[in-house]
Design an enzyme around this catalytic site. Structure first.
Site, PDB file in Angstrom:
ATOM      1  N   HIS A  94       0.843  -1.203   0.000  1.00  0.00           N
ATOM      2  CA  HIS A  94       0.000   0.000   0.000  1.00  0.00           C
ATOM      3  C   HIS A  94       0.873   1.246   0.000  1.00  0.00           C
ATOM      4  CE1 HIS A  94       1.086  -0.374   4.245  1.00  0.00           C
ATOM      5  NE2 HIS A  94       0.754   0.892   4.408  1.00  0.00           N
ATOM      6  N   ASP A  96       0.384   5.168   1.897  1.00  0.00           N
ATOM      7  CA  ASP A  96      -0.488   5.789   2.900  1.00  0.00           C
ATOM      8  C   ASP A  96      -1.323   6.919   2.292  1.00  0.00           C
ATOM      9  OD1 ASP A  96       0.857   4.108   4.685  1.00  0.00           O
ATOM     10  OD2 ASP A  96       2.323   5.661   5.190  1.00  0.00           O
ATOM     11  N   HIS A 249       4.788   0.338   0.344  1.00  0.00           N
ATOM     12  CA  HIS A 249       5.482  -0.427   1.379  1.00  0.00           C
ATOM     13  C   HIS A 249       4.585  -1.541   1.912  1.00  0.00           C
ATOM     14  CE1 HIS A 249       3.528   2.999   3.357  1.00  0.00           C
ATOM     15  NE2 HIS A 249       3.392   2.229   4.423  1.00  0.00           N
ATOM     16  N   ARG A 264       4.956   6.340  13.946  1.00  0.00           N
ATOM     17  CA  ARG A 264       4.853   6.885  12.581  1.00  0.00           C
ATOM     18  C   ARG A 264       4.318   8.304  12.599  1.00  0.00           C
ATOM     19  NH1 ARG A 264       1.034   4.383   7.942  1.00  0.00           N
ATOM     20  NH2 ARG A 264      -0.201   6.252   8.299  1.00  0.00           N
TER      21      ARG A 264
HETATM   22  C1  SIN Z   1       2.955   1.242   7.769  1.00  0.00           C
HETATM   23  O1  SIN Z   1       2.370   0.648   6.882  1.00  0.00           O
HETATM   24  O2  SIN Z   1       2.909   2.453   7.871  1.00  0.00           O
HETATM   25  C2  SIN Z   1       3.767   0.467   8.770  1.00  0.00           C
HETATM   26  C3  SIN Z   1       5.036  -0.060   8.215  1.00  0.00           C
HETATM   27  C4  SIN Z   1       5.764  -0.919   9.208  1.00  0.00           C
HETATM   28  O3  SIN Z   1       5.288  -1.092  10.327  1.00  0.00           O
HETATM   29  O4  SIN Z   1       6.834  -1.423   8.873  1.00  0.00           O
END
Ligand code: SIN
Length: 273
Positions: A94, A96, A249, A264
């Protein structure tokens, strides 16, 4: 400061303390971010306030409306998986906030508590995915837009219903749908990038889901070729800063029975064209 391009996507940045960036280092980092799509740092010692200060150098912070925040800093979303939980957050390809009218510029992820093994994150380059398409398919995609939504992921009946519920909330706010070009001109680099993703893209604008699926699924397989991807192995002190318009990612969920906590911060972006 040294910036070393990695195979697949991204660059590792060494010789820098993100708490004490000079003006020159900030300019260099901004250029590297535009060039590489994701930057990786090791051995950082960022407090939550340092994390916020670093993110603010790149733009205003988006206060996440679905993720639980840390108890002390609403700007910082927790990406948490408890030992007894089986669902992780972000465990599929995905990017964000593509469901927003002005999708997020990027996210800064700081490792806080890591499993003994596993919990790596994969990244994929949407510049490379675009560049490798045939001229004919590029031309077809240039004319298309796609509909993205938060409903089926963060809504009451969404993908996180179940044991993710104490980490993801505000399901009634999952009303965002947005339409973006399938091929964007990246606002920082001016390069073309593929802008659909498996988690949030529903269908091409004006096409049904059934009509869209064969082409979307082709693009999704195309975009995750080894040559376009990098696997980041987290360590204490690691930080990743990715561009949501140039990369996807995927947080690997291979550490059941162990705990993982990441912090995050997501940075506001702009409309895409
Ligand atoms: C996310 O998708 O923002 C998390 C990525 C992660 O936890 O490695």
């Amino acid at each position: 400061m040294q910036i070393t391009a990695l195979n697949g996507v991204g660059a590792e940045v060494t010789g820098v303390d993100l708490r004490r960036l000079t003006d020159r280092a900030e300019v260099e980092l901004k250029q590297a971010f535009a060039d590489h799509g994701v930057l990786f740092f090791r051995d950082q010692d960022l407090s939550p306030d340092d994390h916020i200060a670093f993110a603010r150098r790149f733009g205003p912070i988006n206060i996440n409306r679905f993720f639980k925040a840390t108890p002390t800093h609403p700007e910082i979303a927790e990406v948490r998986k408890e030992k007894h939980q089986t669902t992780n957050i972000g465990g599929a390809w995905h990017t964000d906030h593509s469901y927003d009218q002005e999708p997020a510029l990027g996210s800064v992820l700081v490792a806080r508590d890591l499993p003994a093994t596993g919990g790596d994150t994969l990244f994929a380059s949407m510049y490379a995915a675009y560049d490798a398409l045939s001229a004919g398919l590029k031309q077809t995609l240039e004319g298309l837009r796609a509909v993205h939504s938060s409903r089926h992921v963060f809504g009451a009946q969404g993908a996180y219903k179940g044991d993710a519920e104490n980490r993801i909330g505000n399901a009634e706010a999952a009303t965002q749908d947005a339409i973006h070009p399938v091929i964007i001109t990246h606002p920082l680099s001016g390069r073309k990038a593929l802008y659909v993703n498996p988690a949030f893209t529903l269908h091409f604008d004006g096409w049904t889901q059934a009509e869209s699926w064969p082409l979307l699924s082709y693009l999704y397989q195309h975009a995750i070729q080894d040559a376009f991807t990098t696997r980041f192995v987290w360590q204490k002190g690691s930080v990743a800063f990715w561009d949501n318009r140039a990369t996807w990612h995927y947080a690997l969920n291979d550490y059941h029975g162990d705990f993982r906590l990441m912090h995050r911060i997501t940075i506001e972006g702009c409309a895409l064209s």
